[in-house]
Design a protein around this motif. Structure first.
Motif, short mmCIF file in Angstrom:
data_model
loop_
_atom_site.label_atom_id
_atom_site.label_comp_id
_atom_site.label_asym_id
_atom_site.label_seq_id
_atom_site.Cartn_x
_atom_site.Cartn_y
_atom_site.Cartn_z
N GLN A 227 6.09 -8.15 -8.31
CA GLN A 227 4.85 -7.78 -7.63
C GLN A 227 5.25 -7.34 -6.22
O GLN A 227 5.58 -8.20 -5.39
N PRO A 228 5.23 -6.05 -5.92
CA PRO A 228 5.68 -5.60 -4.60
C PRO A 228 4.61 -5.85 -3.53
O PRO A 228 4.00 -4.90 -3.01
N LEU A 229 4.39 -7.12 -3.21
CA LEU A 229 3.30 -7.49 -2.29
C LEU A 229 3.41 -6.76 -0.96
O LEU A 229 2.43 -6.31 -0.39
N GLY A 230 4.69 -6.65 -0.49
CA GLY A 230 4.91 -6.01 0.81
C GLY A 230 4.40 -4.58 0.81
O GLY A 230 3.60 -4.18 1.66
N PHE A 231 4.83 -3.79 -0.17
CA PHE A 231 4.46 -2.38 -0.18
C PHE A 231 2.98 -2.17 -0.47
O PHE A 231 2.35 -1.26 0.06
N ARG A 232 2.42 -3.04 -1.32
CA ARG A 232 0.99 -2.86 -1.65
C ARG A 232 0.11 -3.23 -0.44
O ARG A 232 -0.89 -2.57 -0.18
N CYS A 233 0.51 -4.28 0.29
CA CYS A 233 -0.26 -4.64 1.50
C CYS A 233 -0.07 -3.56 2.58
O CYS A 233 -1.00 -3.22 3.32
N MET A 234 1.16 -3.02 2.63
CA MET A 234 1.45 -1.91 3.56
C MET A 234 0.49 -0.74 3.31
O MET A 234 -0.11 -0.20 4.23
N GLU A 235 0.32 -0.40 2.03
CA GLU A 235 -0.58 0.72 1.68
C GLU A 235 -2.02 0.43 2.11
O GLU A 235 -2.72 1.31 2.59
N ARG A 236 -2.42 -0.84 1.93
CA ARG A 236 -3.80 -1.20 2.33
C ARG A 236 -3.96 -1.02 3.84
O ARG A 236 -4.99 -0.57 4.31
N MET A 237 -2.93 -1.37 4.59
CA MET A 237 -3.03 -1.22 6.05
C MET A 237 -3.05 0.27 6.43
O MET A 237 -3.81 0.68 7.31
N GLN A 238 -2.24 1.06 5.74
CA GLN A 238 -2.22 2.50 6.05
C GLN A 238 -3.58 3.13 5.76
O GLN A 238 -4.06 3.96 6.51
N ARG A 239 -4.22 2.67 4.68
CA ARG A 239 -5.49 3.32 4.35
C ARG A 239 -6.61 2.90 5.32
O ARG A 239 -7.62 3.57 5.41
N LEU A 240 -6.38 1.82 6.07
CA LEU A 240 -7.34 1.44 7.12
C LEU A 240 -7.16 2.30 8.37
O LEU A 240 -8.01 2.28 9.26
N GLY A 241 -6.02 3.00 8.47
CA GLY A 241 -5.80 3.86 9.63
C GLY A 241 -4.57 3.49 10.44
O GLY A 241 -4.20 4.20 11.37
N PHE A 242 -3.92 2.37 10.10
CA PHE A 242 -2.70 1.98 10.81
C PHE A 242 -1.59 2.99 10.51
O PHE A 242 -1.45 3.46 9.38
N ILE A 243 -0.79 3.31 11.53
CA ILE A 243 0.35 4.21 11.36
C ILE A 243 1.59 3.34 11.15
O ILE A 243 1.86 2.44 11.95
N LEU A 244 2.34 3.62 10.08
CA LEU A 244 3.54 2.83 9.79
C LEU A 244 4.68 3.25 10.71
O LEU A 244 5.04 4.42 10.75
N LYS A 245 5.24 2.29 11.44
CA LYS A 245 6.32 2.62 12.39
C LYS A 245 7.69 2.14 11.91
O LYS A 245 8.70 2.78 12.19
N SER A 246 7.75 0.98 11.25
CA SER A 246 9.05 0.45 10.80
C SER A 246 8.88 -0.42 9.57
O SER A 246 7.88 -1.14 9.46
N ILE A 247 9.85 -0.36 8.69
CA ILE A 247 9.94 -1.35 7.60
C ILE A 247 11.25 -2.09 7.84
O ILE A 247 12.34 -1.53 7.66
N ILE A 248 11.13 -3.33 8.29
CA ILE A 248 12.33 -4.12 8.61
C ILE A 248 12.57 -5.11 7.47
O ILE A 248 11.63 -5.77 7.00
N VAL A 249 13.81 -5.19 7.04
CA VAL A 249 14.18 -6.15 6.00
C VAL A 249 14.77 -7.36 6.70
O VAL A 249 15.71 -7.24 7.48
N LYS A 250 14.18 -8.51 6.44
CA LYS A 250 14.67 -9.72 7.09
C LYS A 250 15.33 -10.64 6.06
O LYS A 250 14.72 -10.99 5.06
N ASP A 251 16.54 -11.02 6.38
CA ASP A 251 17.27 -11.95 5.52
C ASP A 251 16.57 -13.30 5.59
O ASP A 251 16.37 -13.84 6.68
N MET A 252 16.19 -13.86 4.45
CA MET A 252 15.49 -15.16 4.51
C MET A 252 16.32 -16.28 3.91
O MET A 252 15.81 -17.32 3.54
#
Ligand SMILES: C[S@@+](CC[C@H](N)C(=O)[O-])C[C@H]1O[C@@H](n2cnc3c(N)ncnc32)[C@H](O)[C@@H]1O
Length: 291
Positions: A227-252
């Protein structure tokens, strides 16, 4: 001819003023671009590795599902100025608020769980709980929560927040409460996205134009499928009008609790099922348009 000379003089004077001014900033942080080489502690790459969790400065690792304070430190340095207000709509154990105070920022947080809200308030002095930190117990998907944040902004002398932090439950991976409003209790992942979007919309409306938002999230597996939660939530934010500036991968790997036997079990499942074990999450950065 005389007119041209005047214009040239004016231009030269402006240029001199720019050259002699020792400070140049973006307007949304305190980084002096004239001394940009002095900020080696500020990360500008897309891979964030923090081998150990910071446990000083009032931070503890008491809440399963909290994010590491180094994320807040990086976000505040890059996207806020001193005294700016950070809005966190999933405050949890208050990492965003603690680091705001440590770094001379202010914070408004919303959290659903009453006991957690009372617990986090205890981490600050009565004065700090008025001037620097405002914690609201509420459901961030609602208009009521948005209005409460607006009222607190008013008390703090501001119209909007200057940084938005969204660190939602990663769908149902960790159950935070039994409440139906809790995003970790959604009946389906699609419902989780819908509820997340309601929160992100409130955040969008409460954020100052031209300012930044950070989404901290990891993915999940359900029914043998990613379930690509990150990318799907990202799309929801973009459709609200937010401009995507960075996708950072964090080692957890420093955060994960699966050690010893559990780790072996996951490795067996990965080998048997054809999937991979998550070792990363995302810190996605967005900007609200200037107008
Ligand atoms: C991943 S945790 C955030 C942890 C936090 N960043 C920290 O460092 O402690 C998500 C939080 O969102 C809260 N939450 C879930 N649904 C919510 C809602 N509708 N409104 C407000 N908070 C909610 C949960 O109770 C949980 O504390």
């Amino acid at each position: 001819m005389q007119k041209t000379n005047l214009k040239e003089k004016e231009l030269r004077a402006n240029l001199k003023a720019v050259v002699s001014n020792p400070i140049k900033t973006t307007g949304y942080n305190d980084i002096n671009l004239k001394q940009w080489k002095d900020y080696s502690d500020v990360r500008t790459d897309t891979l964030w590795e923090f081998p150990t969790r910071l446990k000083t400065g009032g931070h503890t690792n008491e809440y399963h599902g909290n994010y590491i304070p180094q994320i807040a430190q990086q976000l505040y340095k890059r996207y806020t100025k001193s005294h700016d207000i950070v809005l966190d709509l999933f405050l949890g154990s208050g990492t965003s608020a603690i680091e705001a105070v440590n770094m001379d920022r202010r914070c408004i947080g919303v959290e659903l769980k009453e006991d957690m809200v009372e617990h986090v308030k205890q981490k600050f002095s009565p004065k700090q709980n008025v001037t620097d930190v405002n914690i609201i117990c509420g459901d961030s998907t609602t208009i009521e929560a948005k209005e409460k944040v607006e009222a607190r902004l008013d008390v703090m002398g501001a119209e909007k927040a200057q940084l938005l932090i969204l660190h939602p439950p990663y769908d149902d991976i960790i159950k935070f409460s039994d409440k139906k409003e809790d995003l970790s209790n959604c009946a389906t992942t699609e419902e989780f996205y819908d509820m997340f979007e309601l929160v992100a919309k409130n955040g969008y409306d409460l954020l100052e134009n031209g300012r930044f938002a950070a989404l901290i999230i990891g993915d999940s597996y359900k029914n043998s499928e990613v379930q690509p939660l990150g990318f799907r939530c990202m799309e929801r934010m973009q459709r609200l009008g937010f401009i995507l500036k960075s996708i950072i991968v964090k080692d957890m790997q420093g955060n994960e609790r699966a050690k010893g036997k559990t780790a072996n079990l996951w490795r067996y499942r990965a080998l048997a099922g054809g999937f991979s074990i998550f070792k990363h999450e995302y810190v996605m950065i967005f900007q609200k348009p200037k107008k």
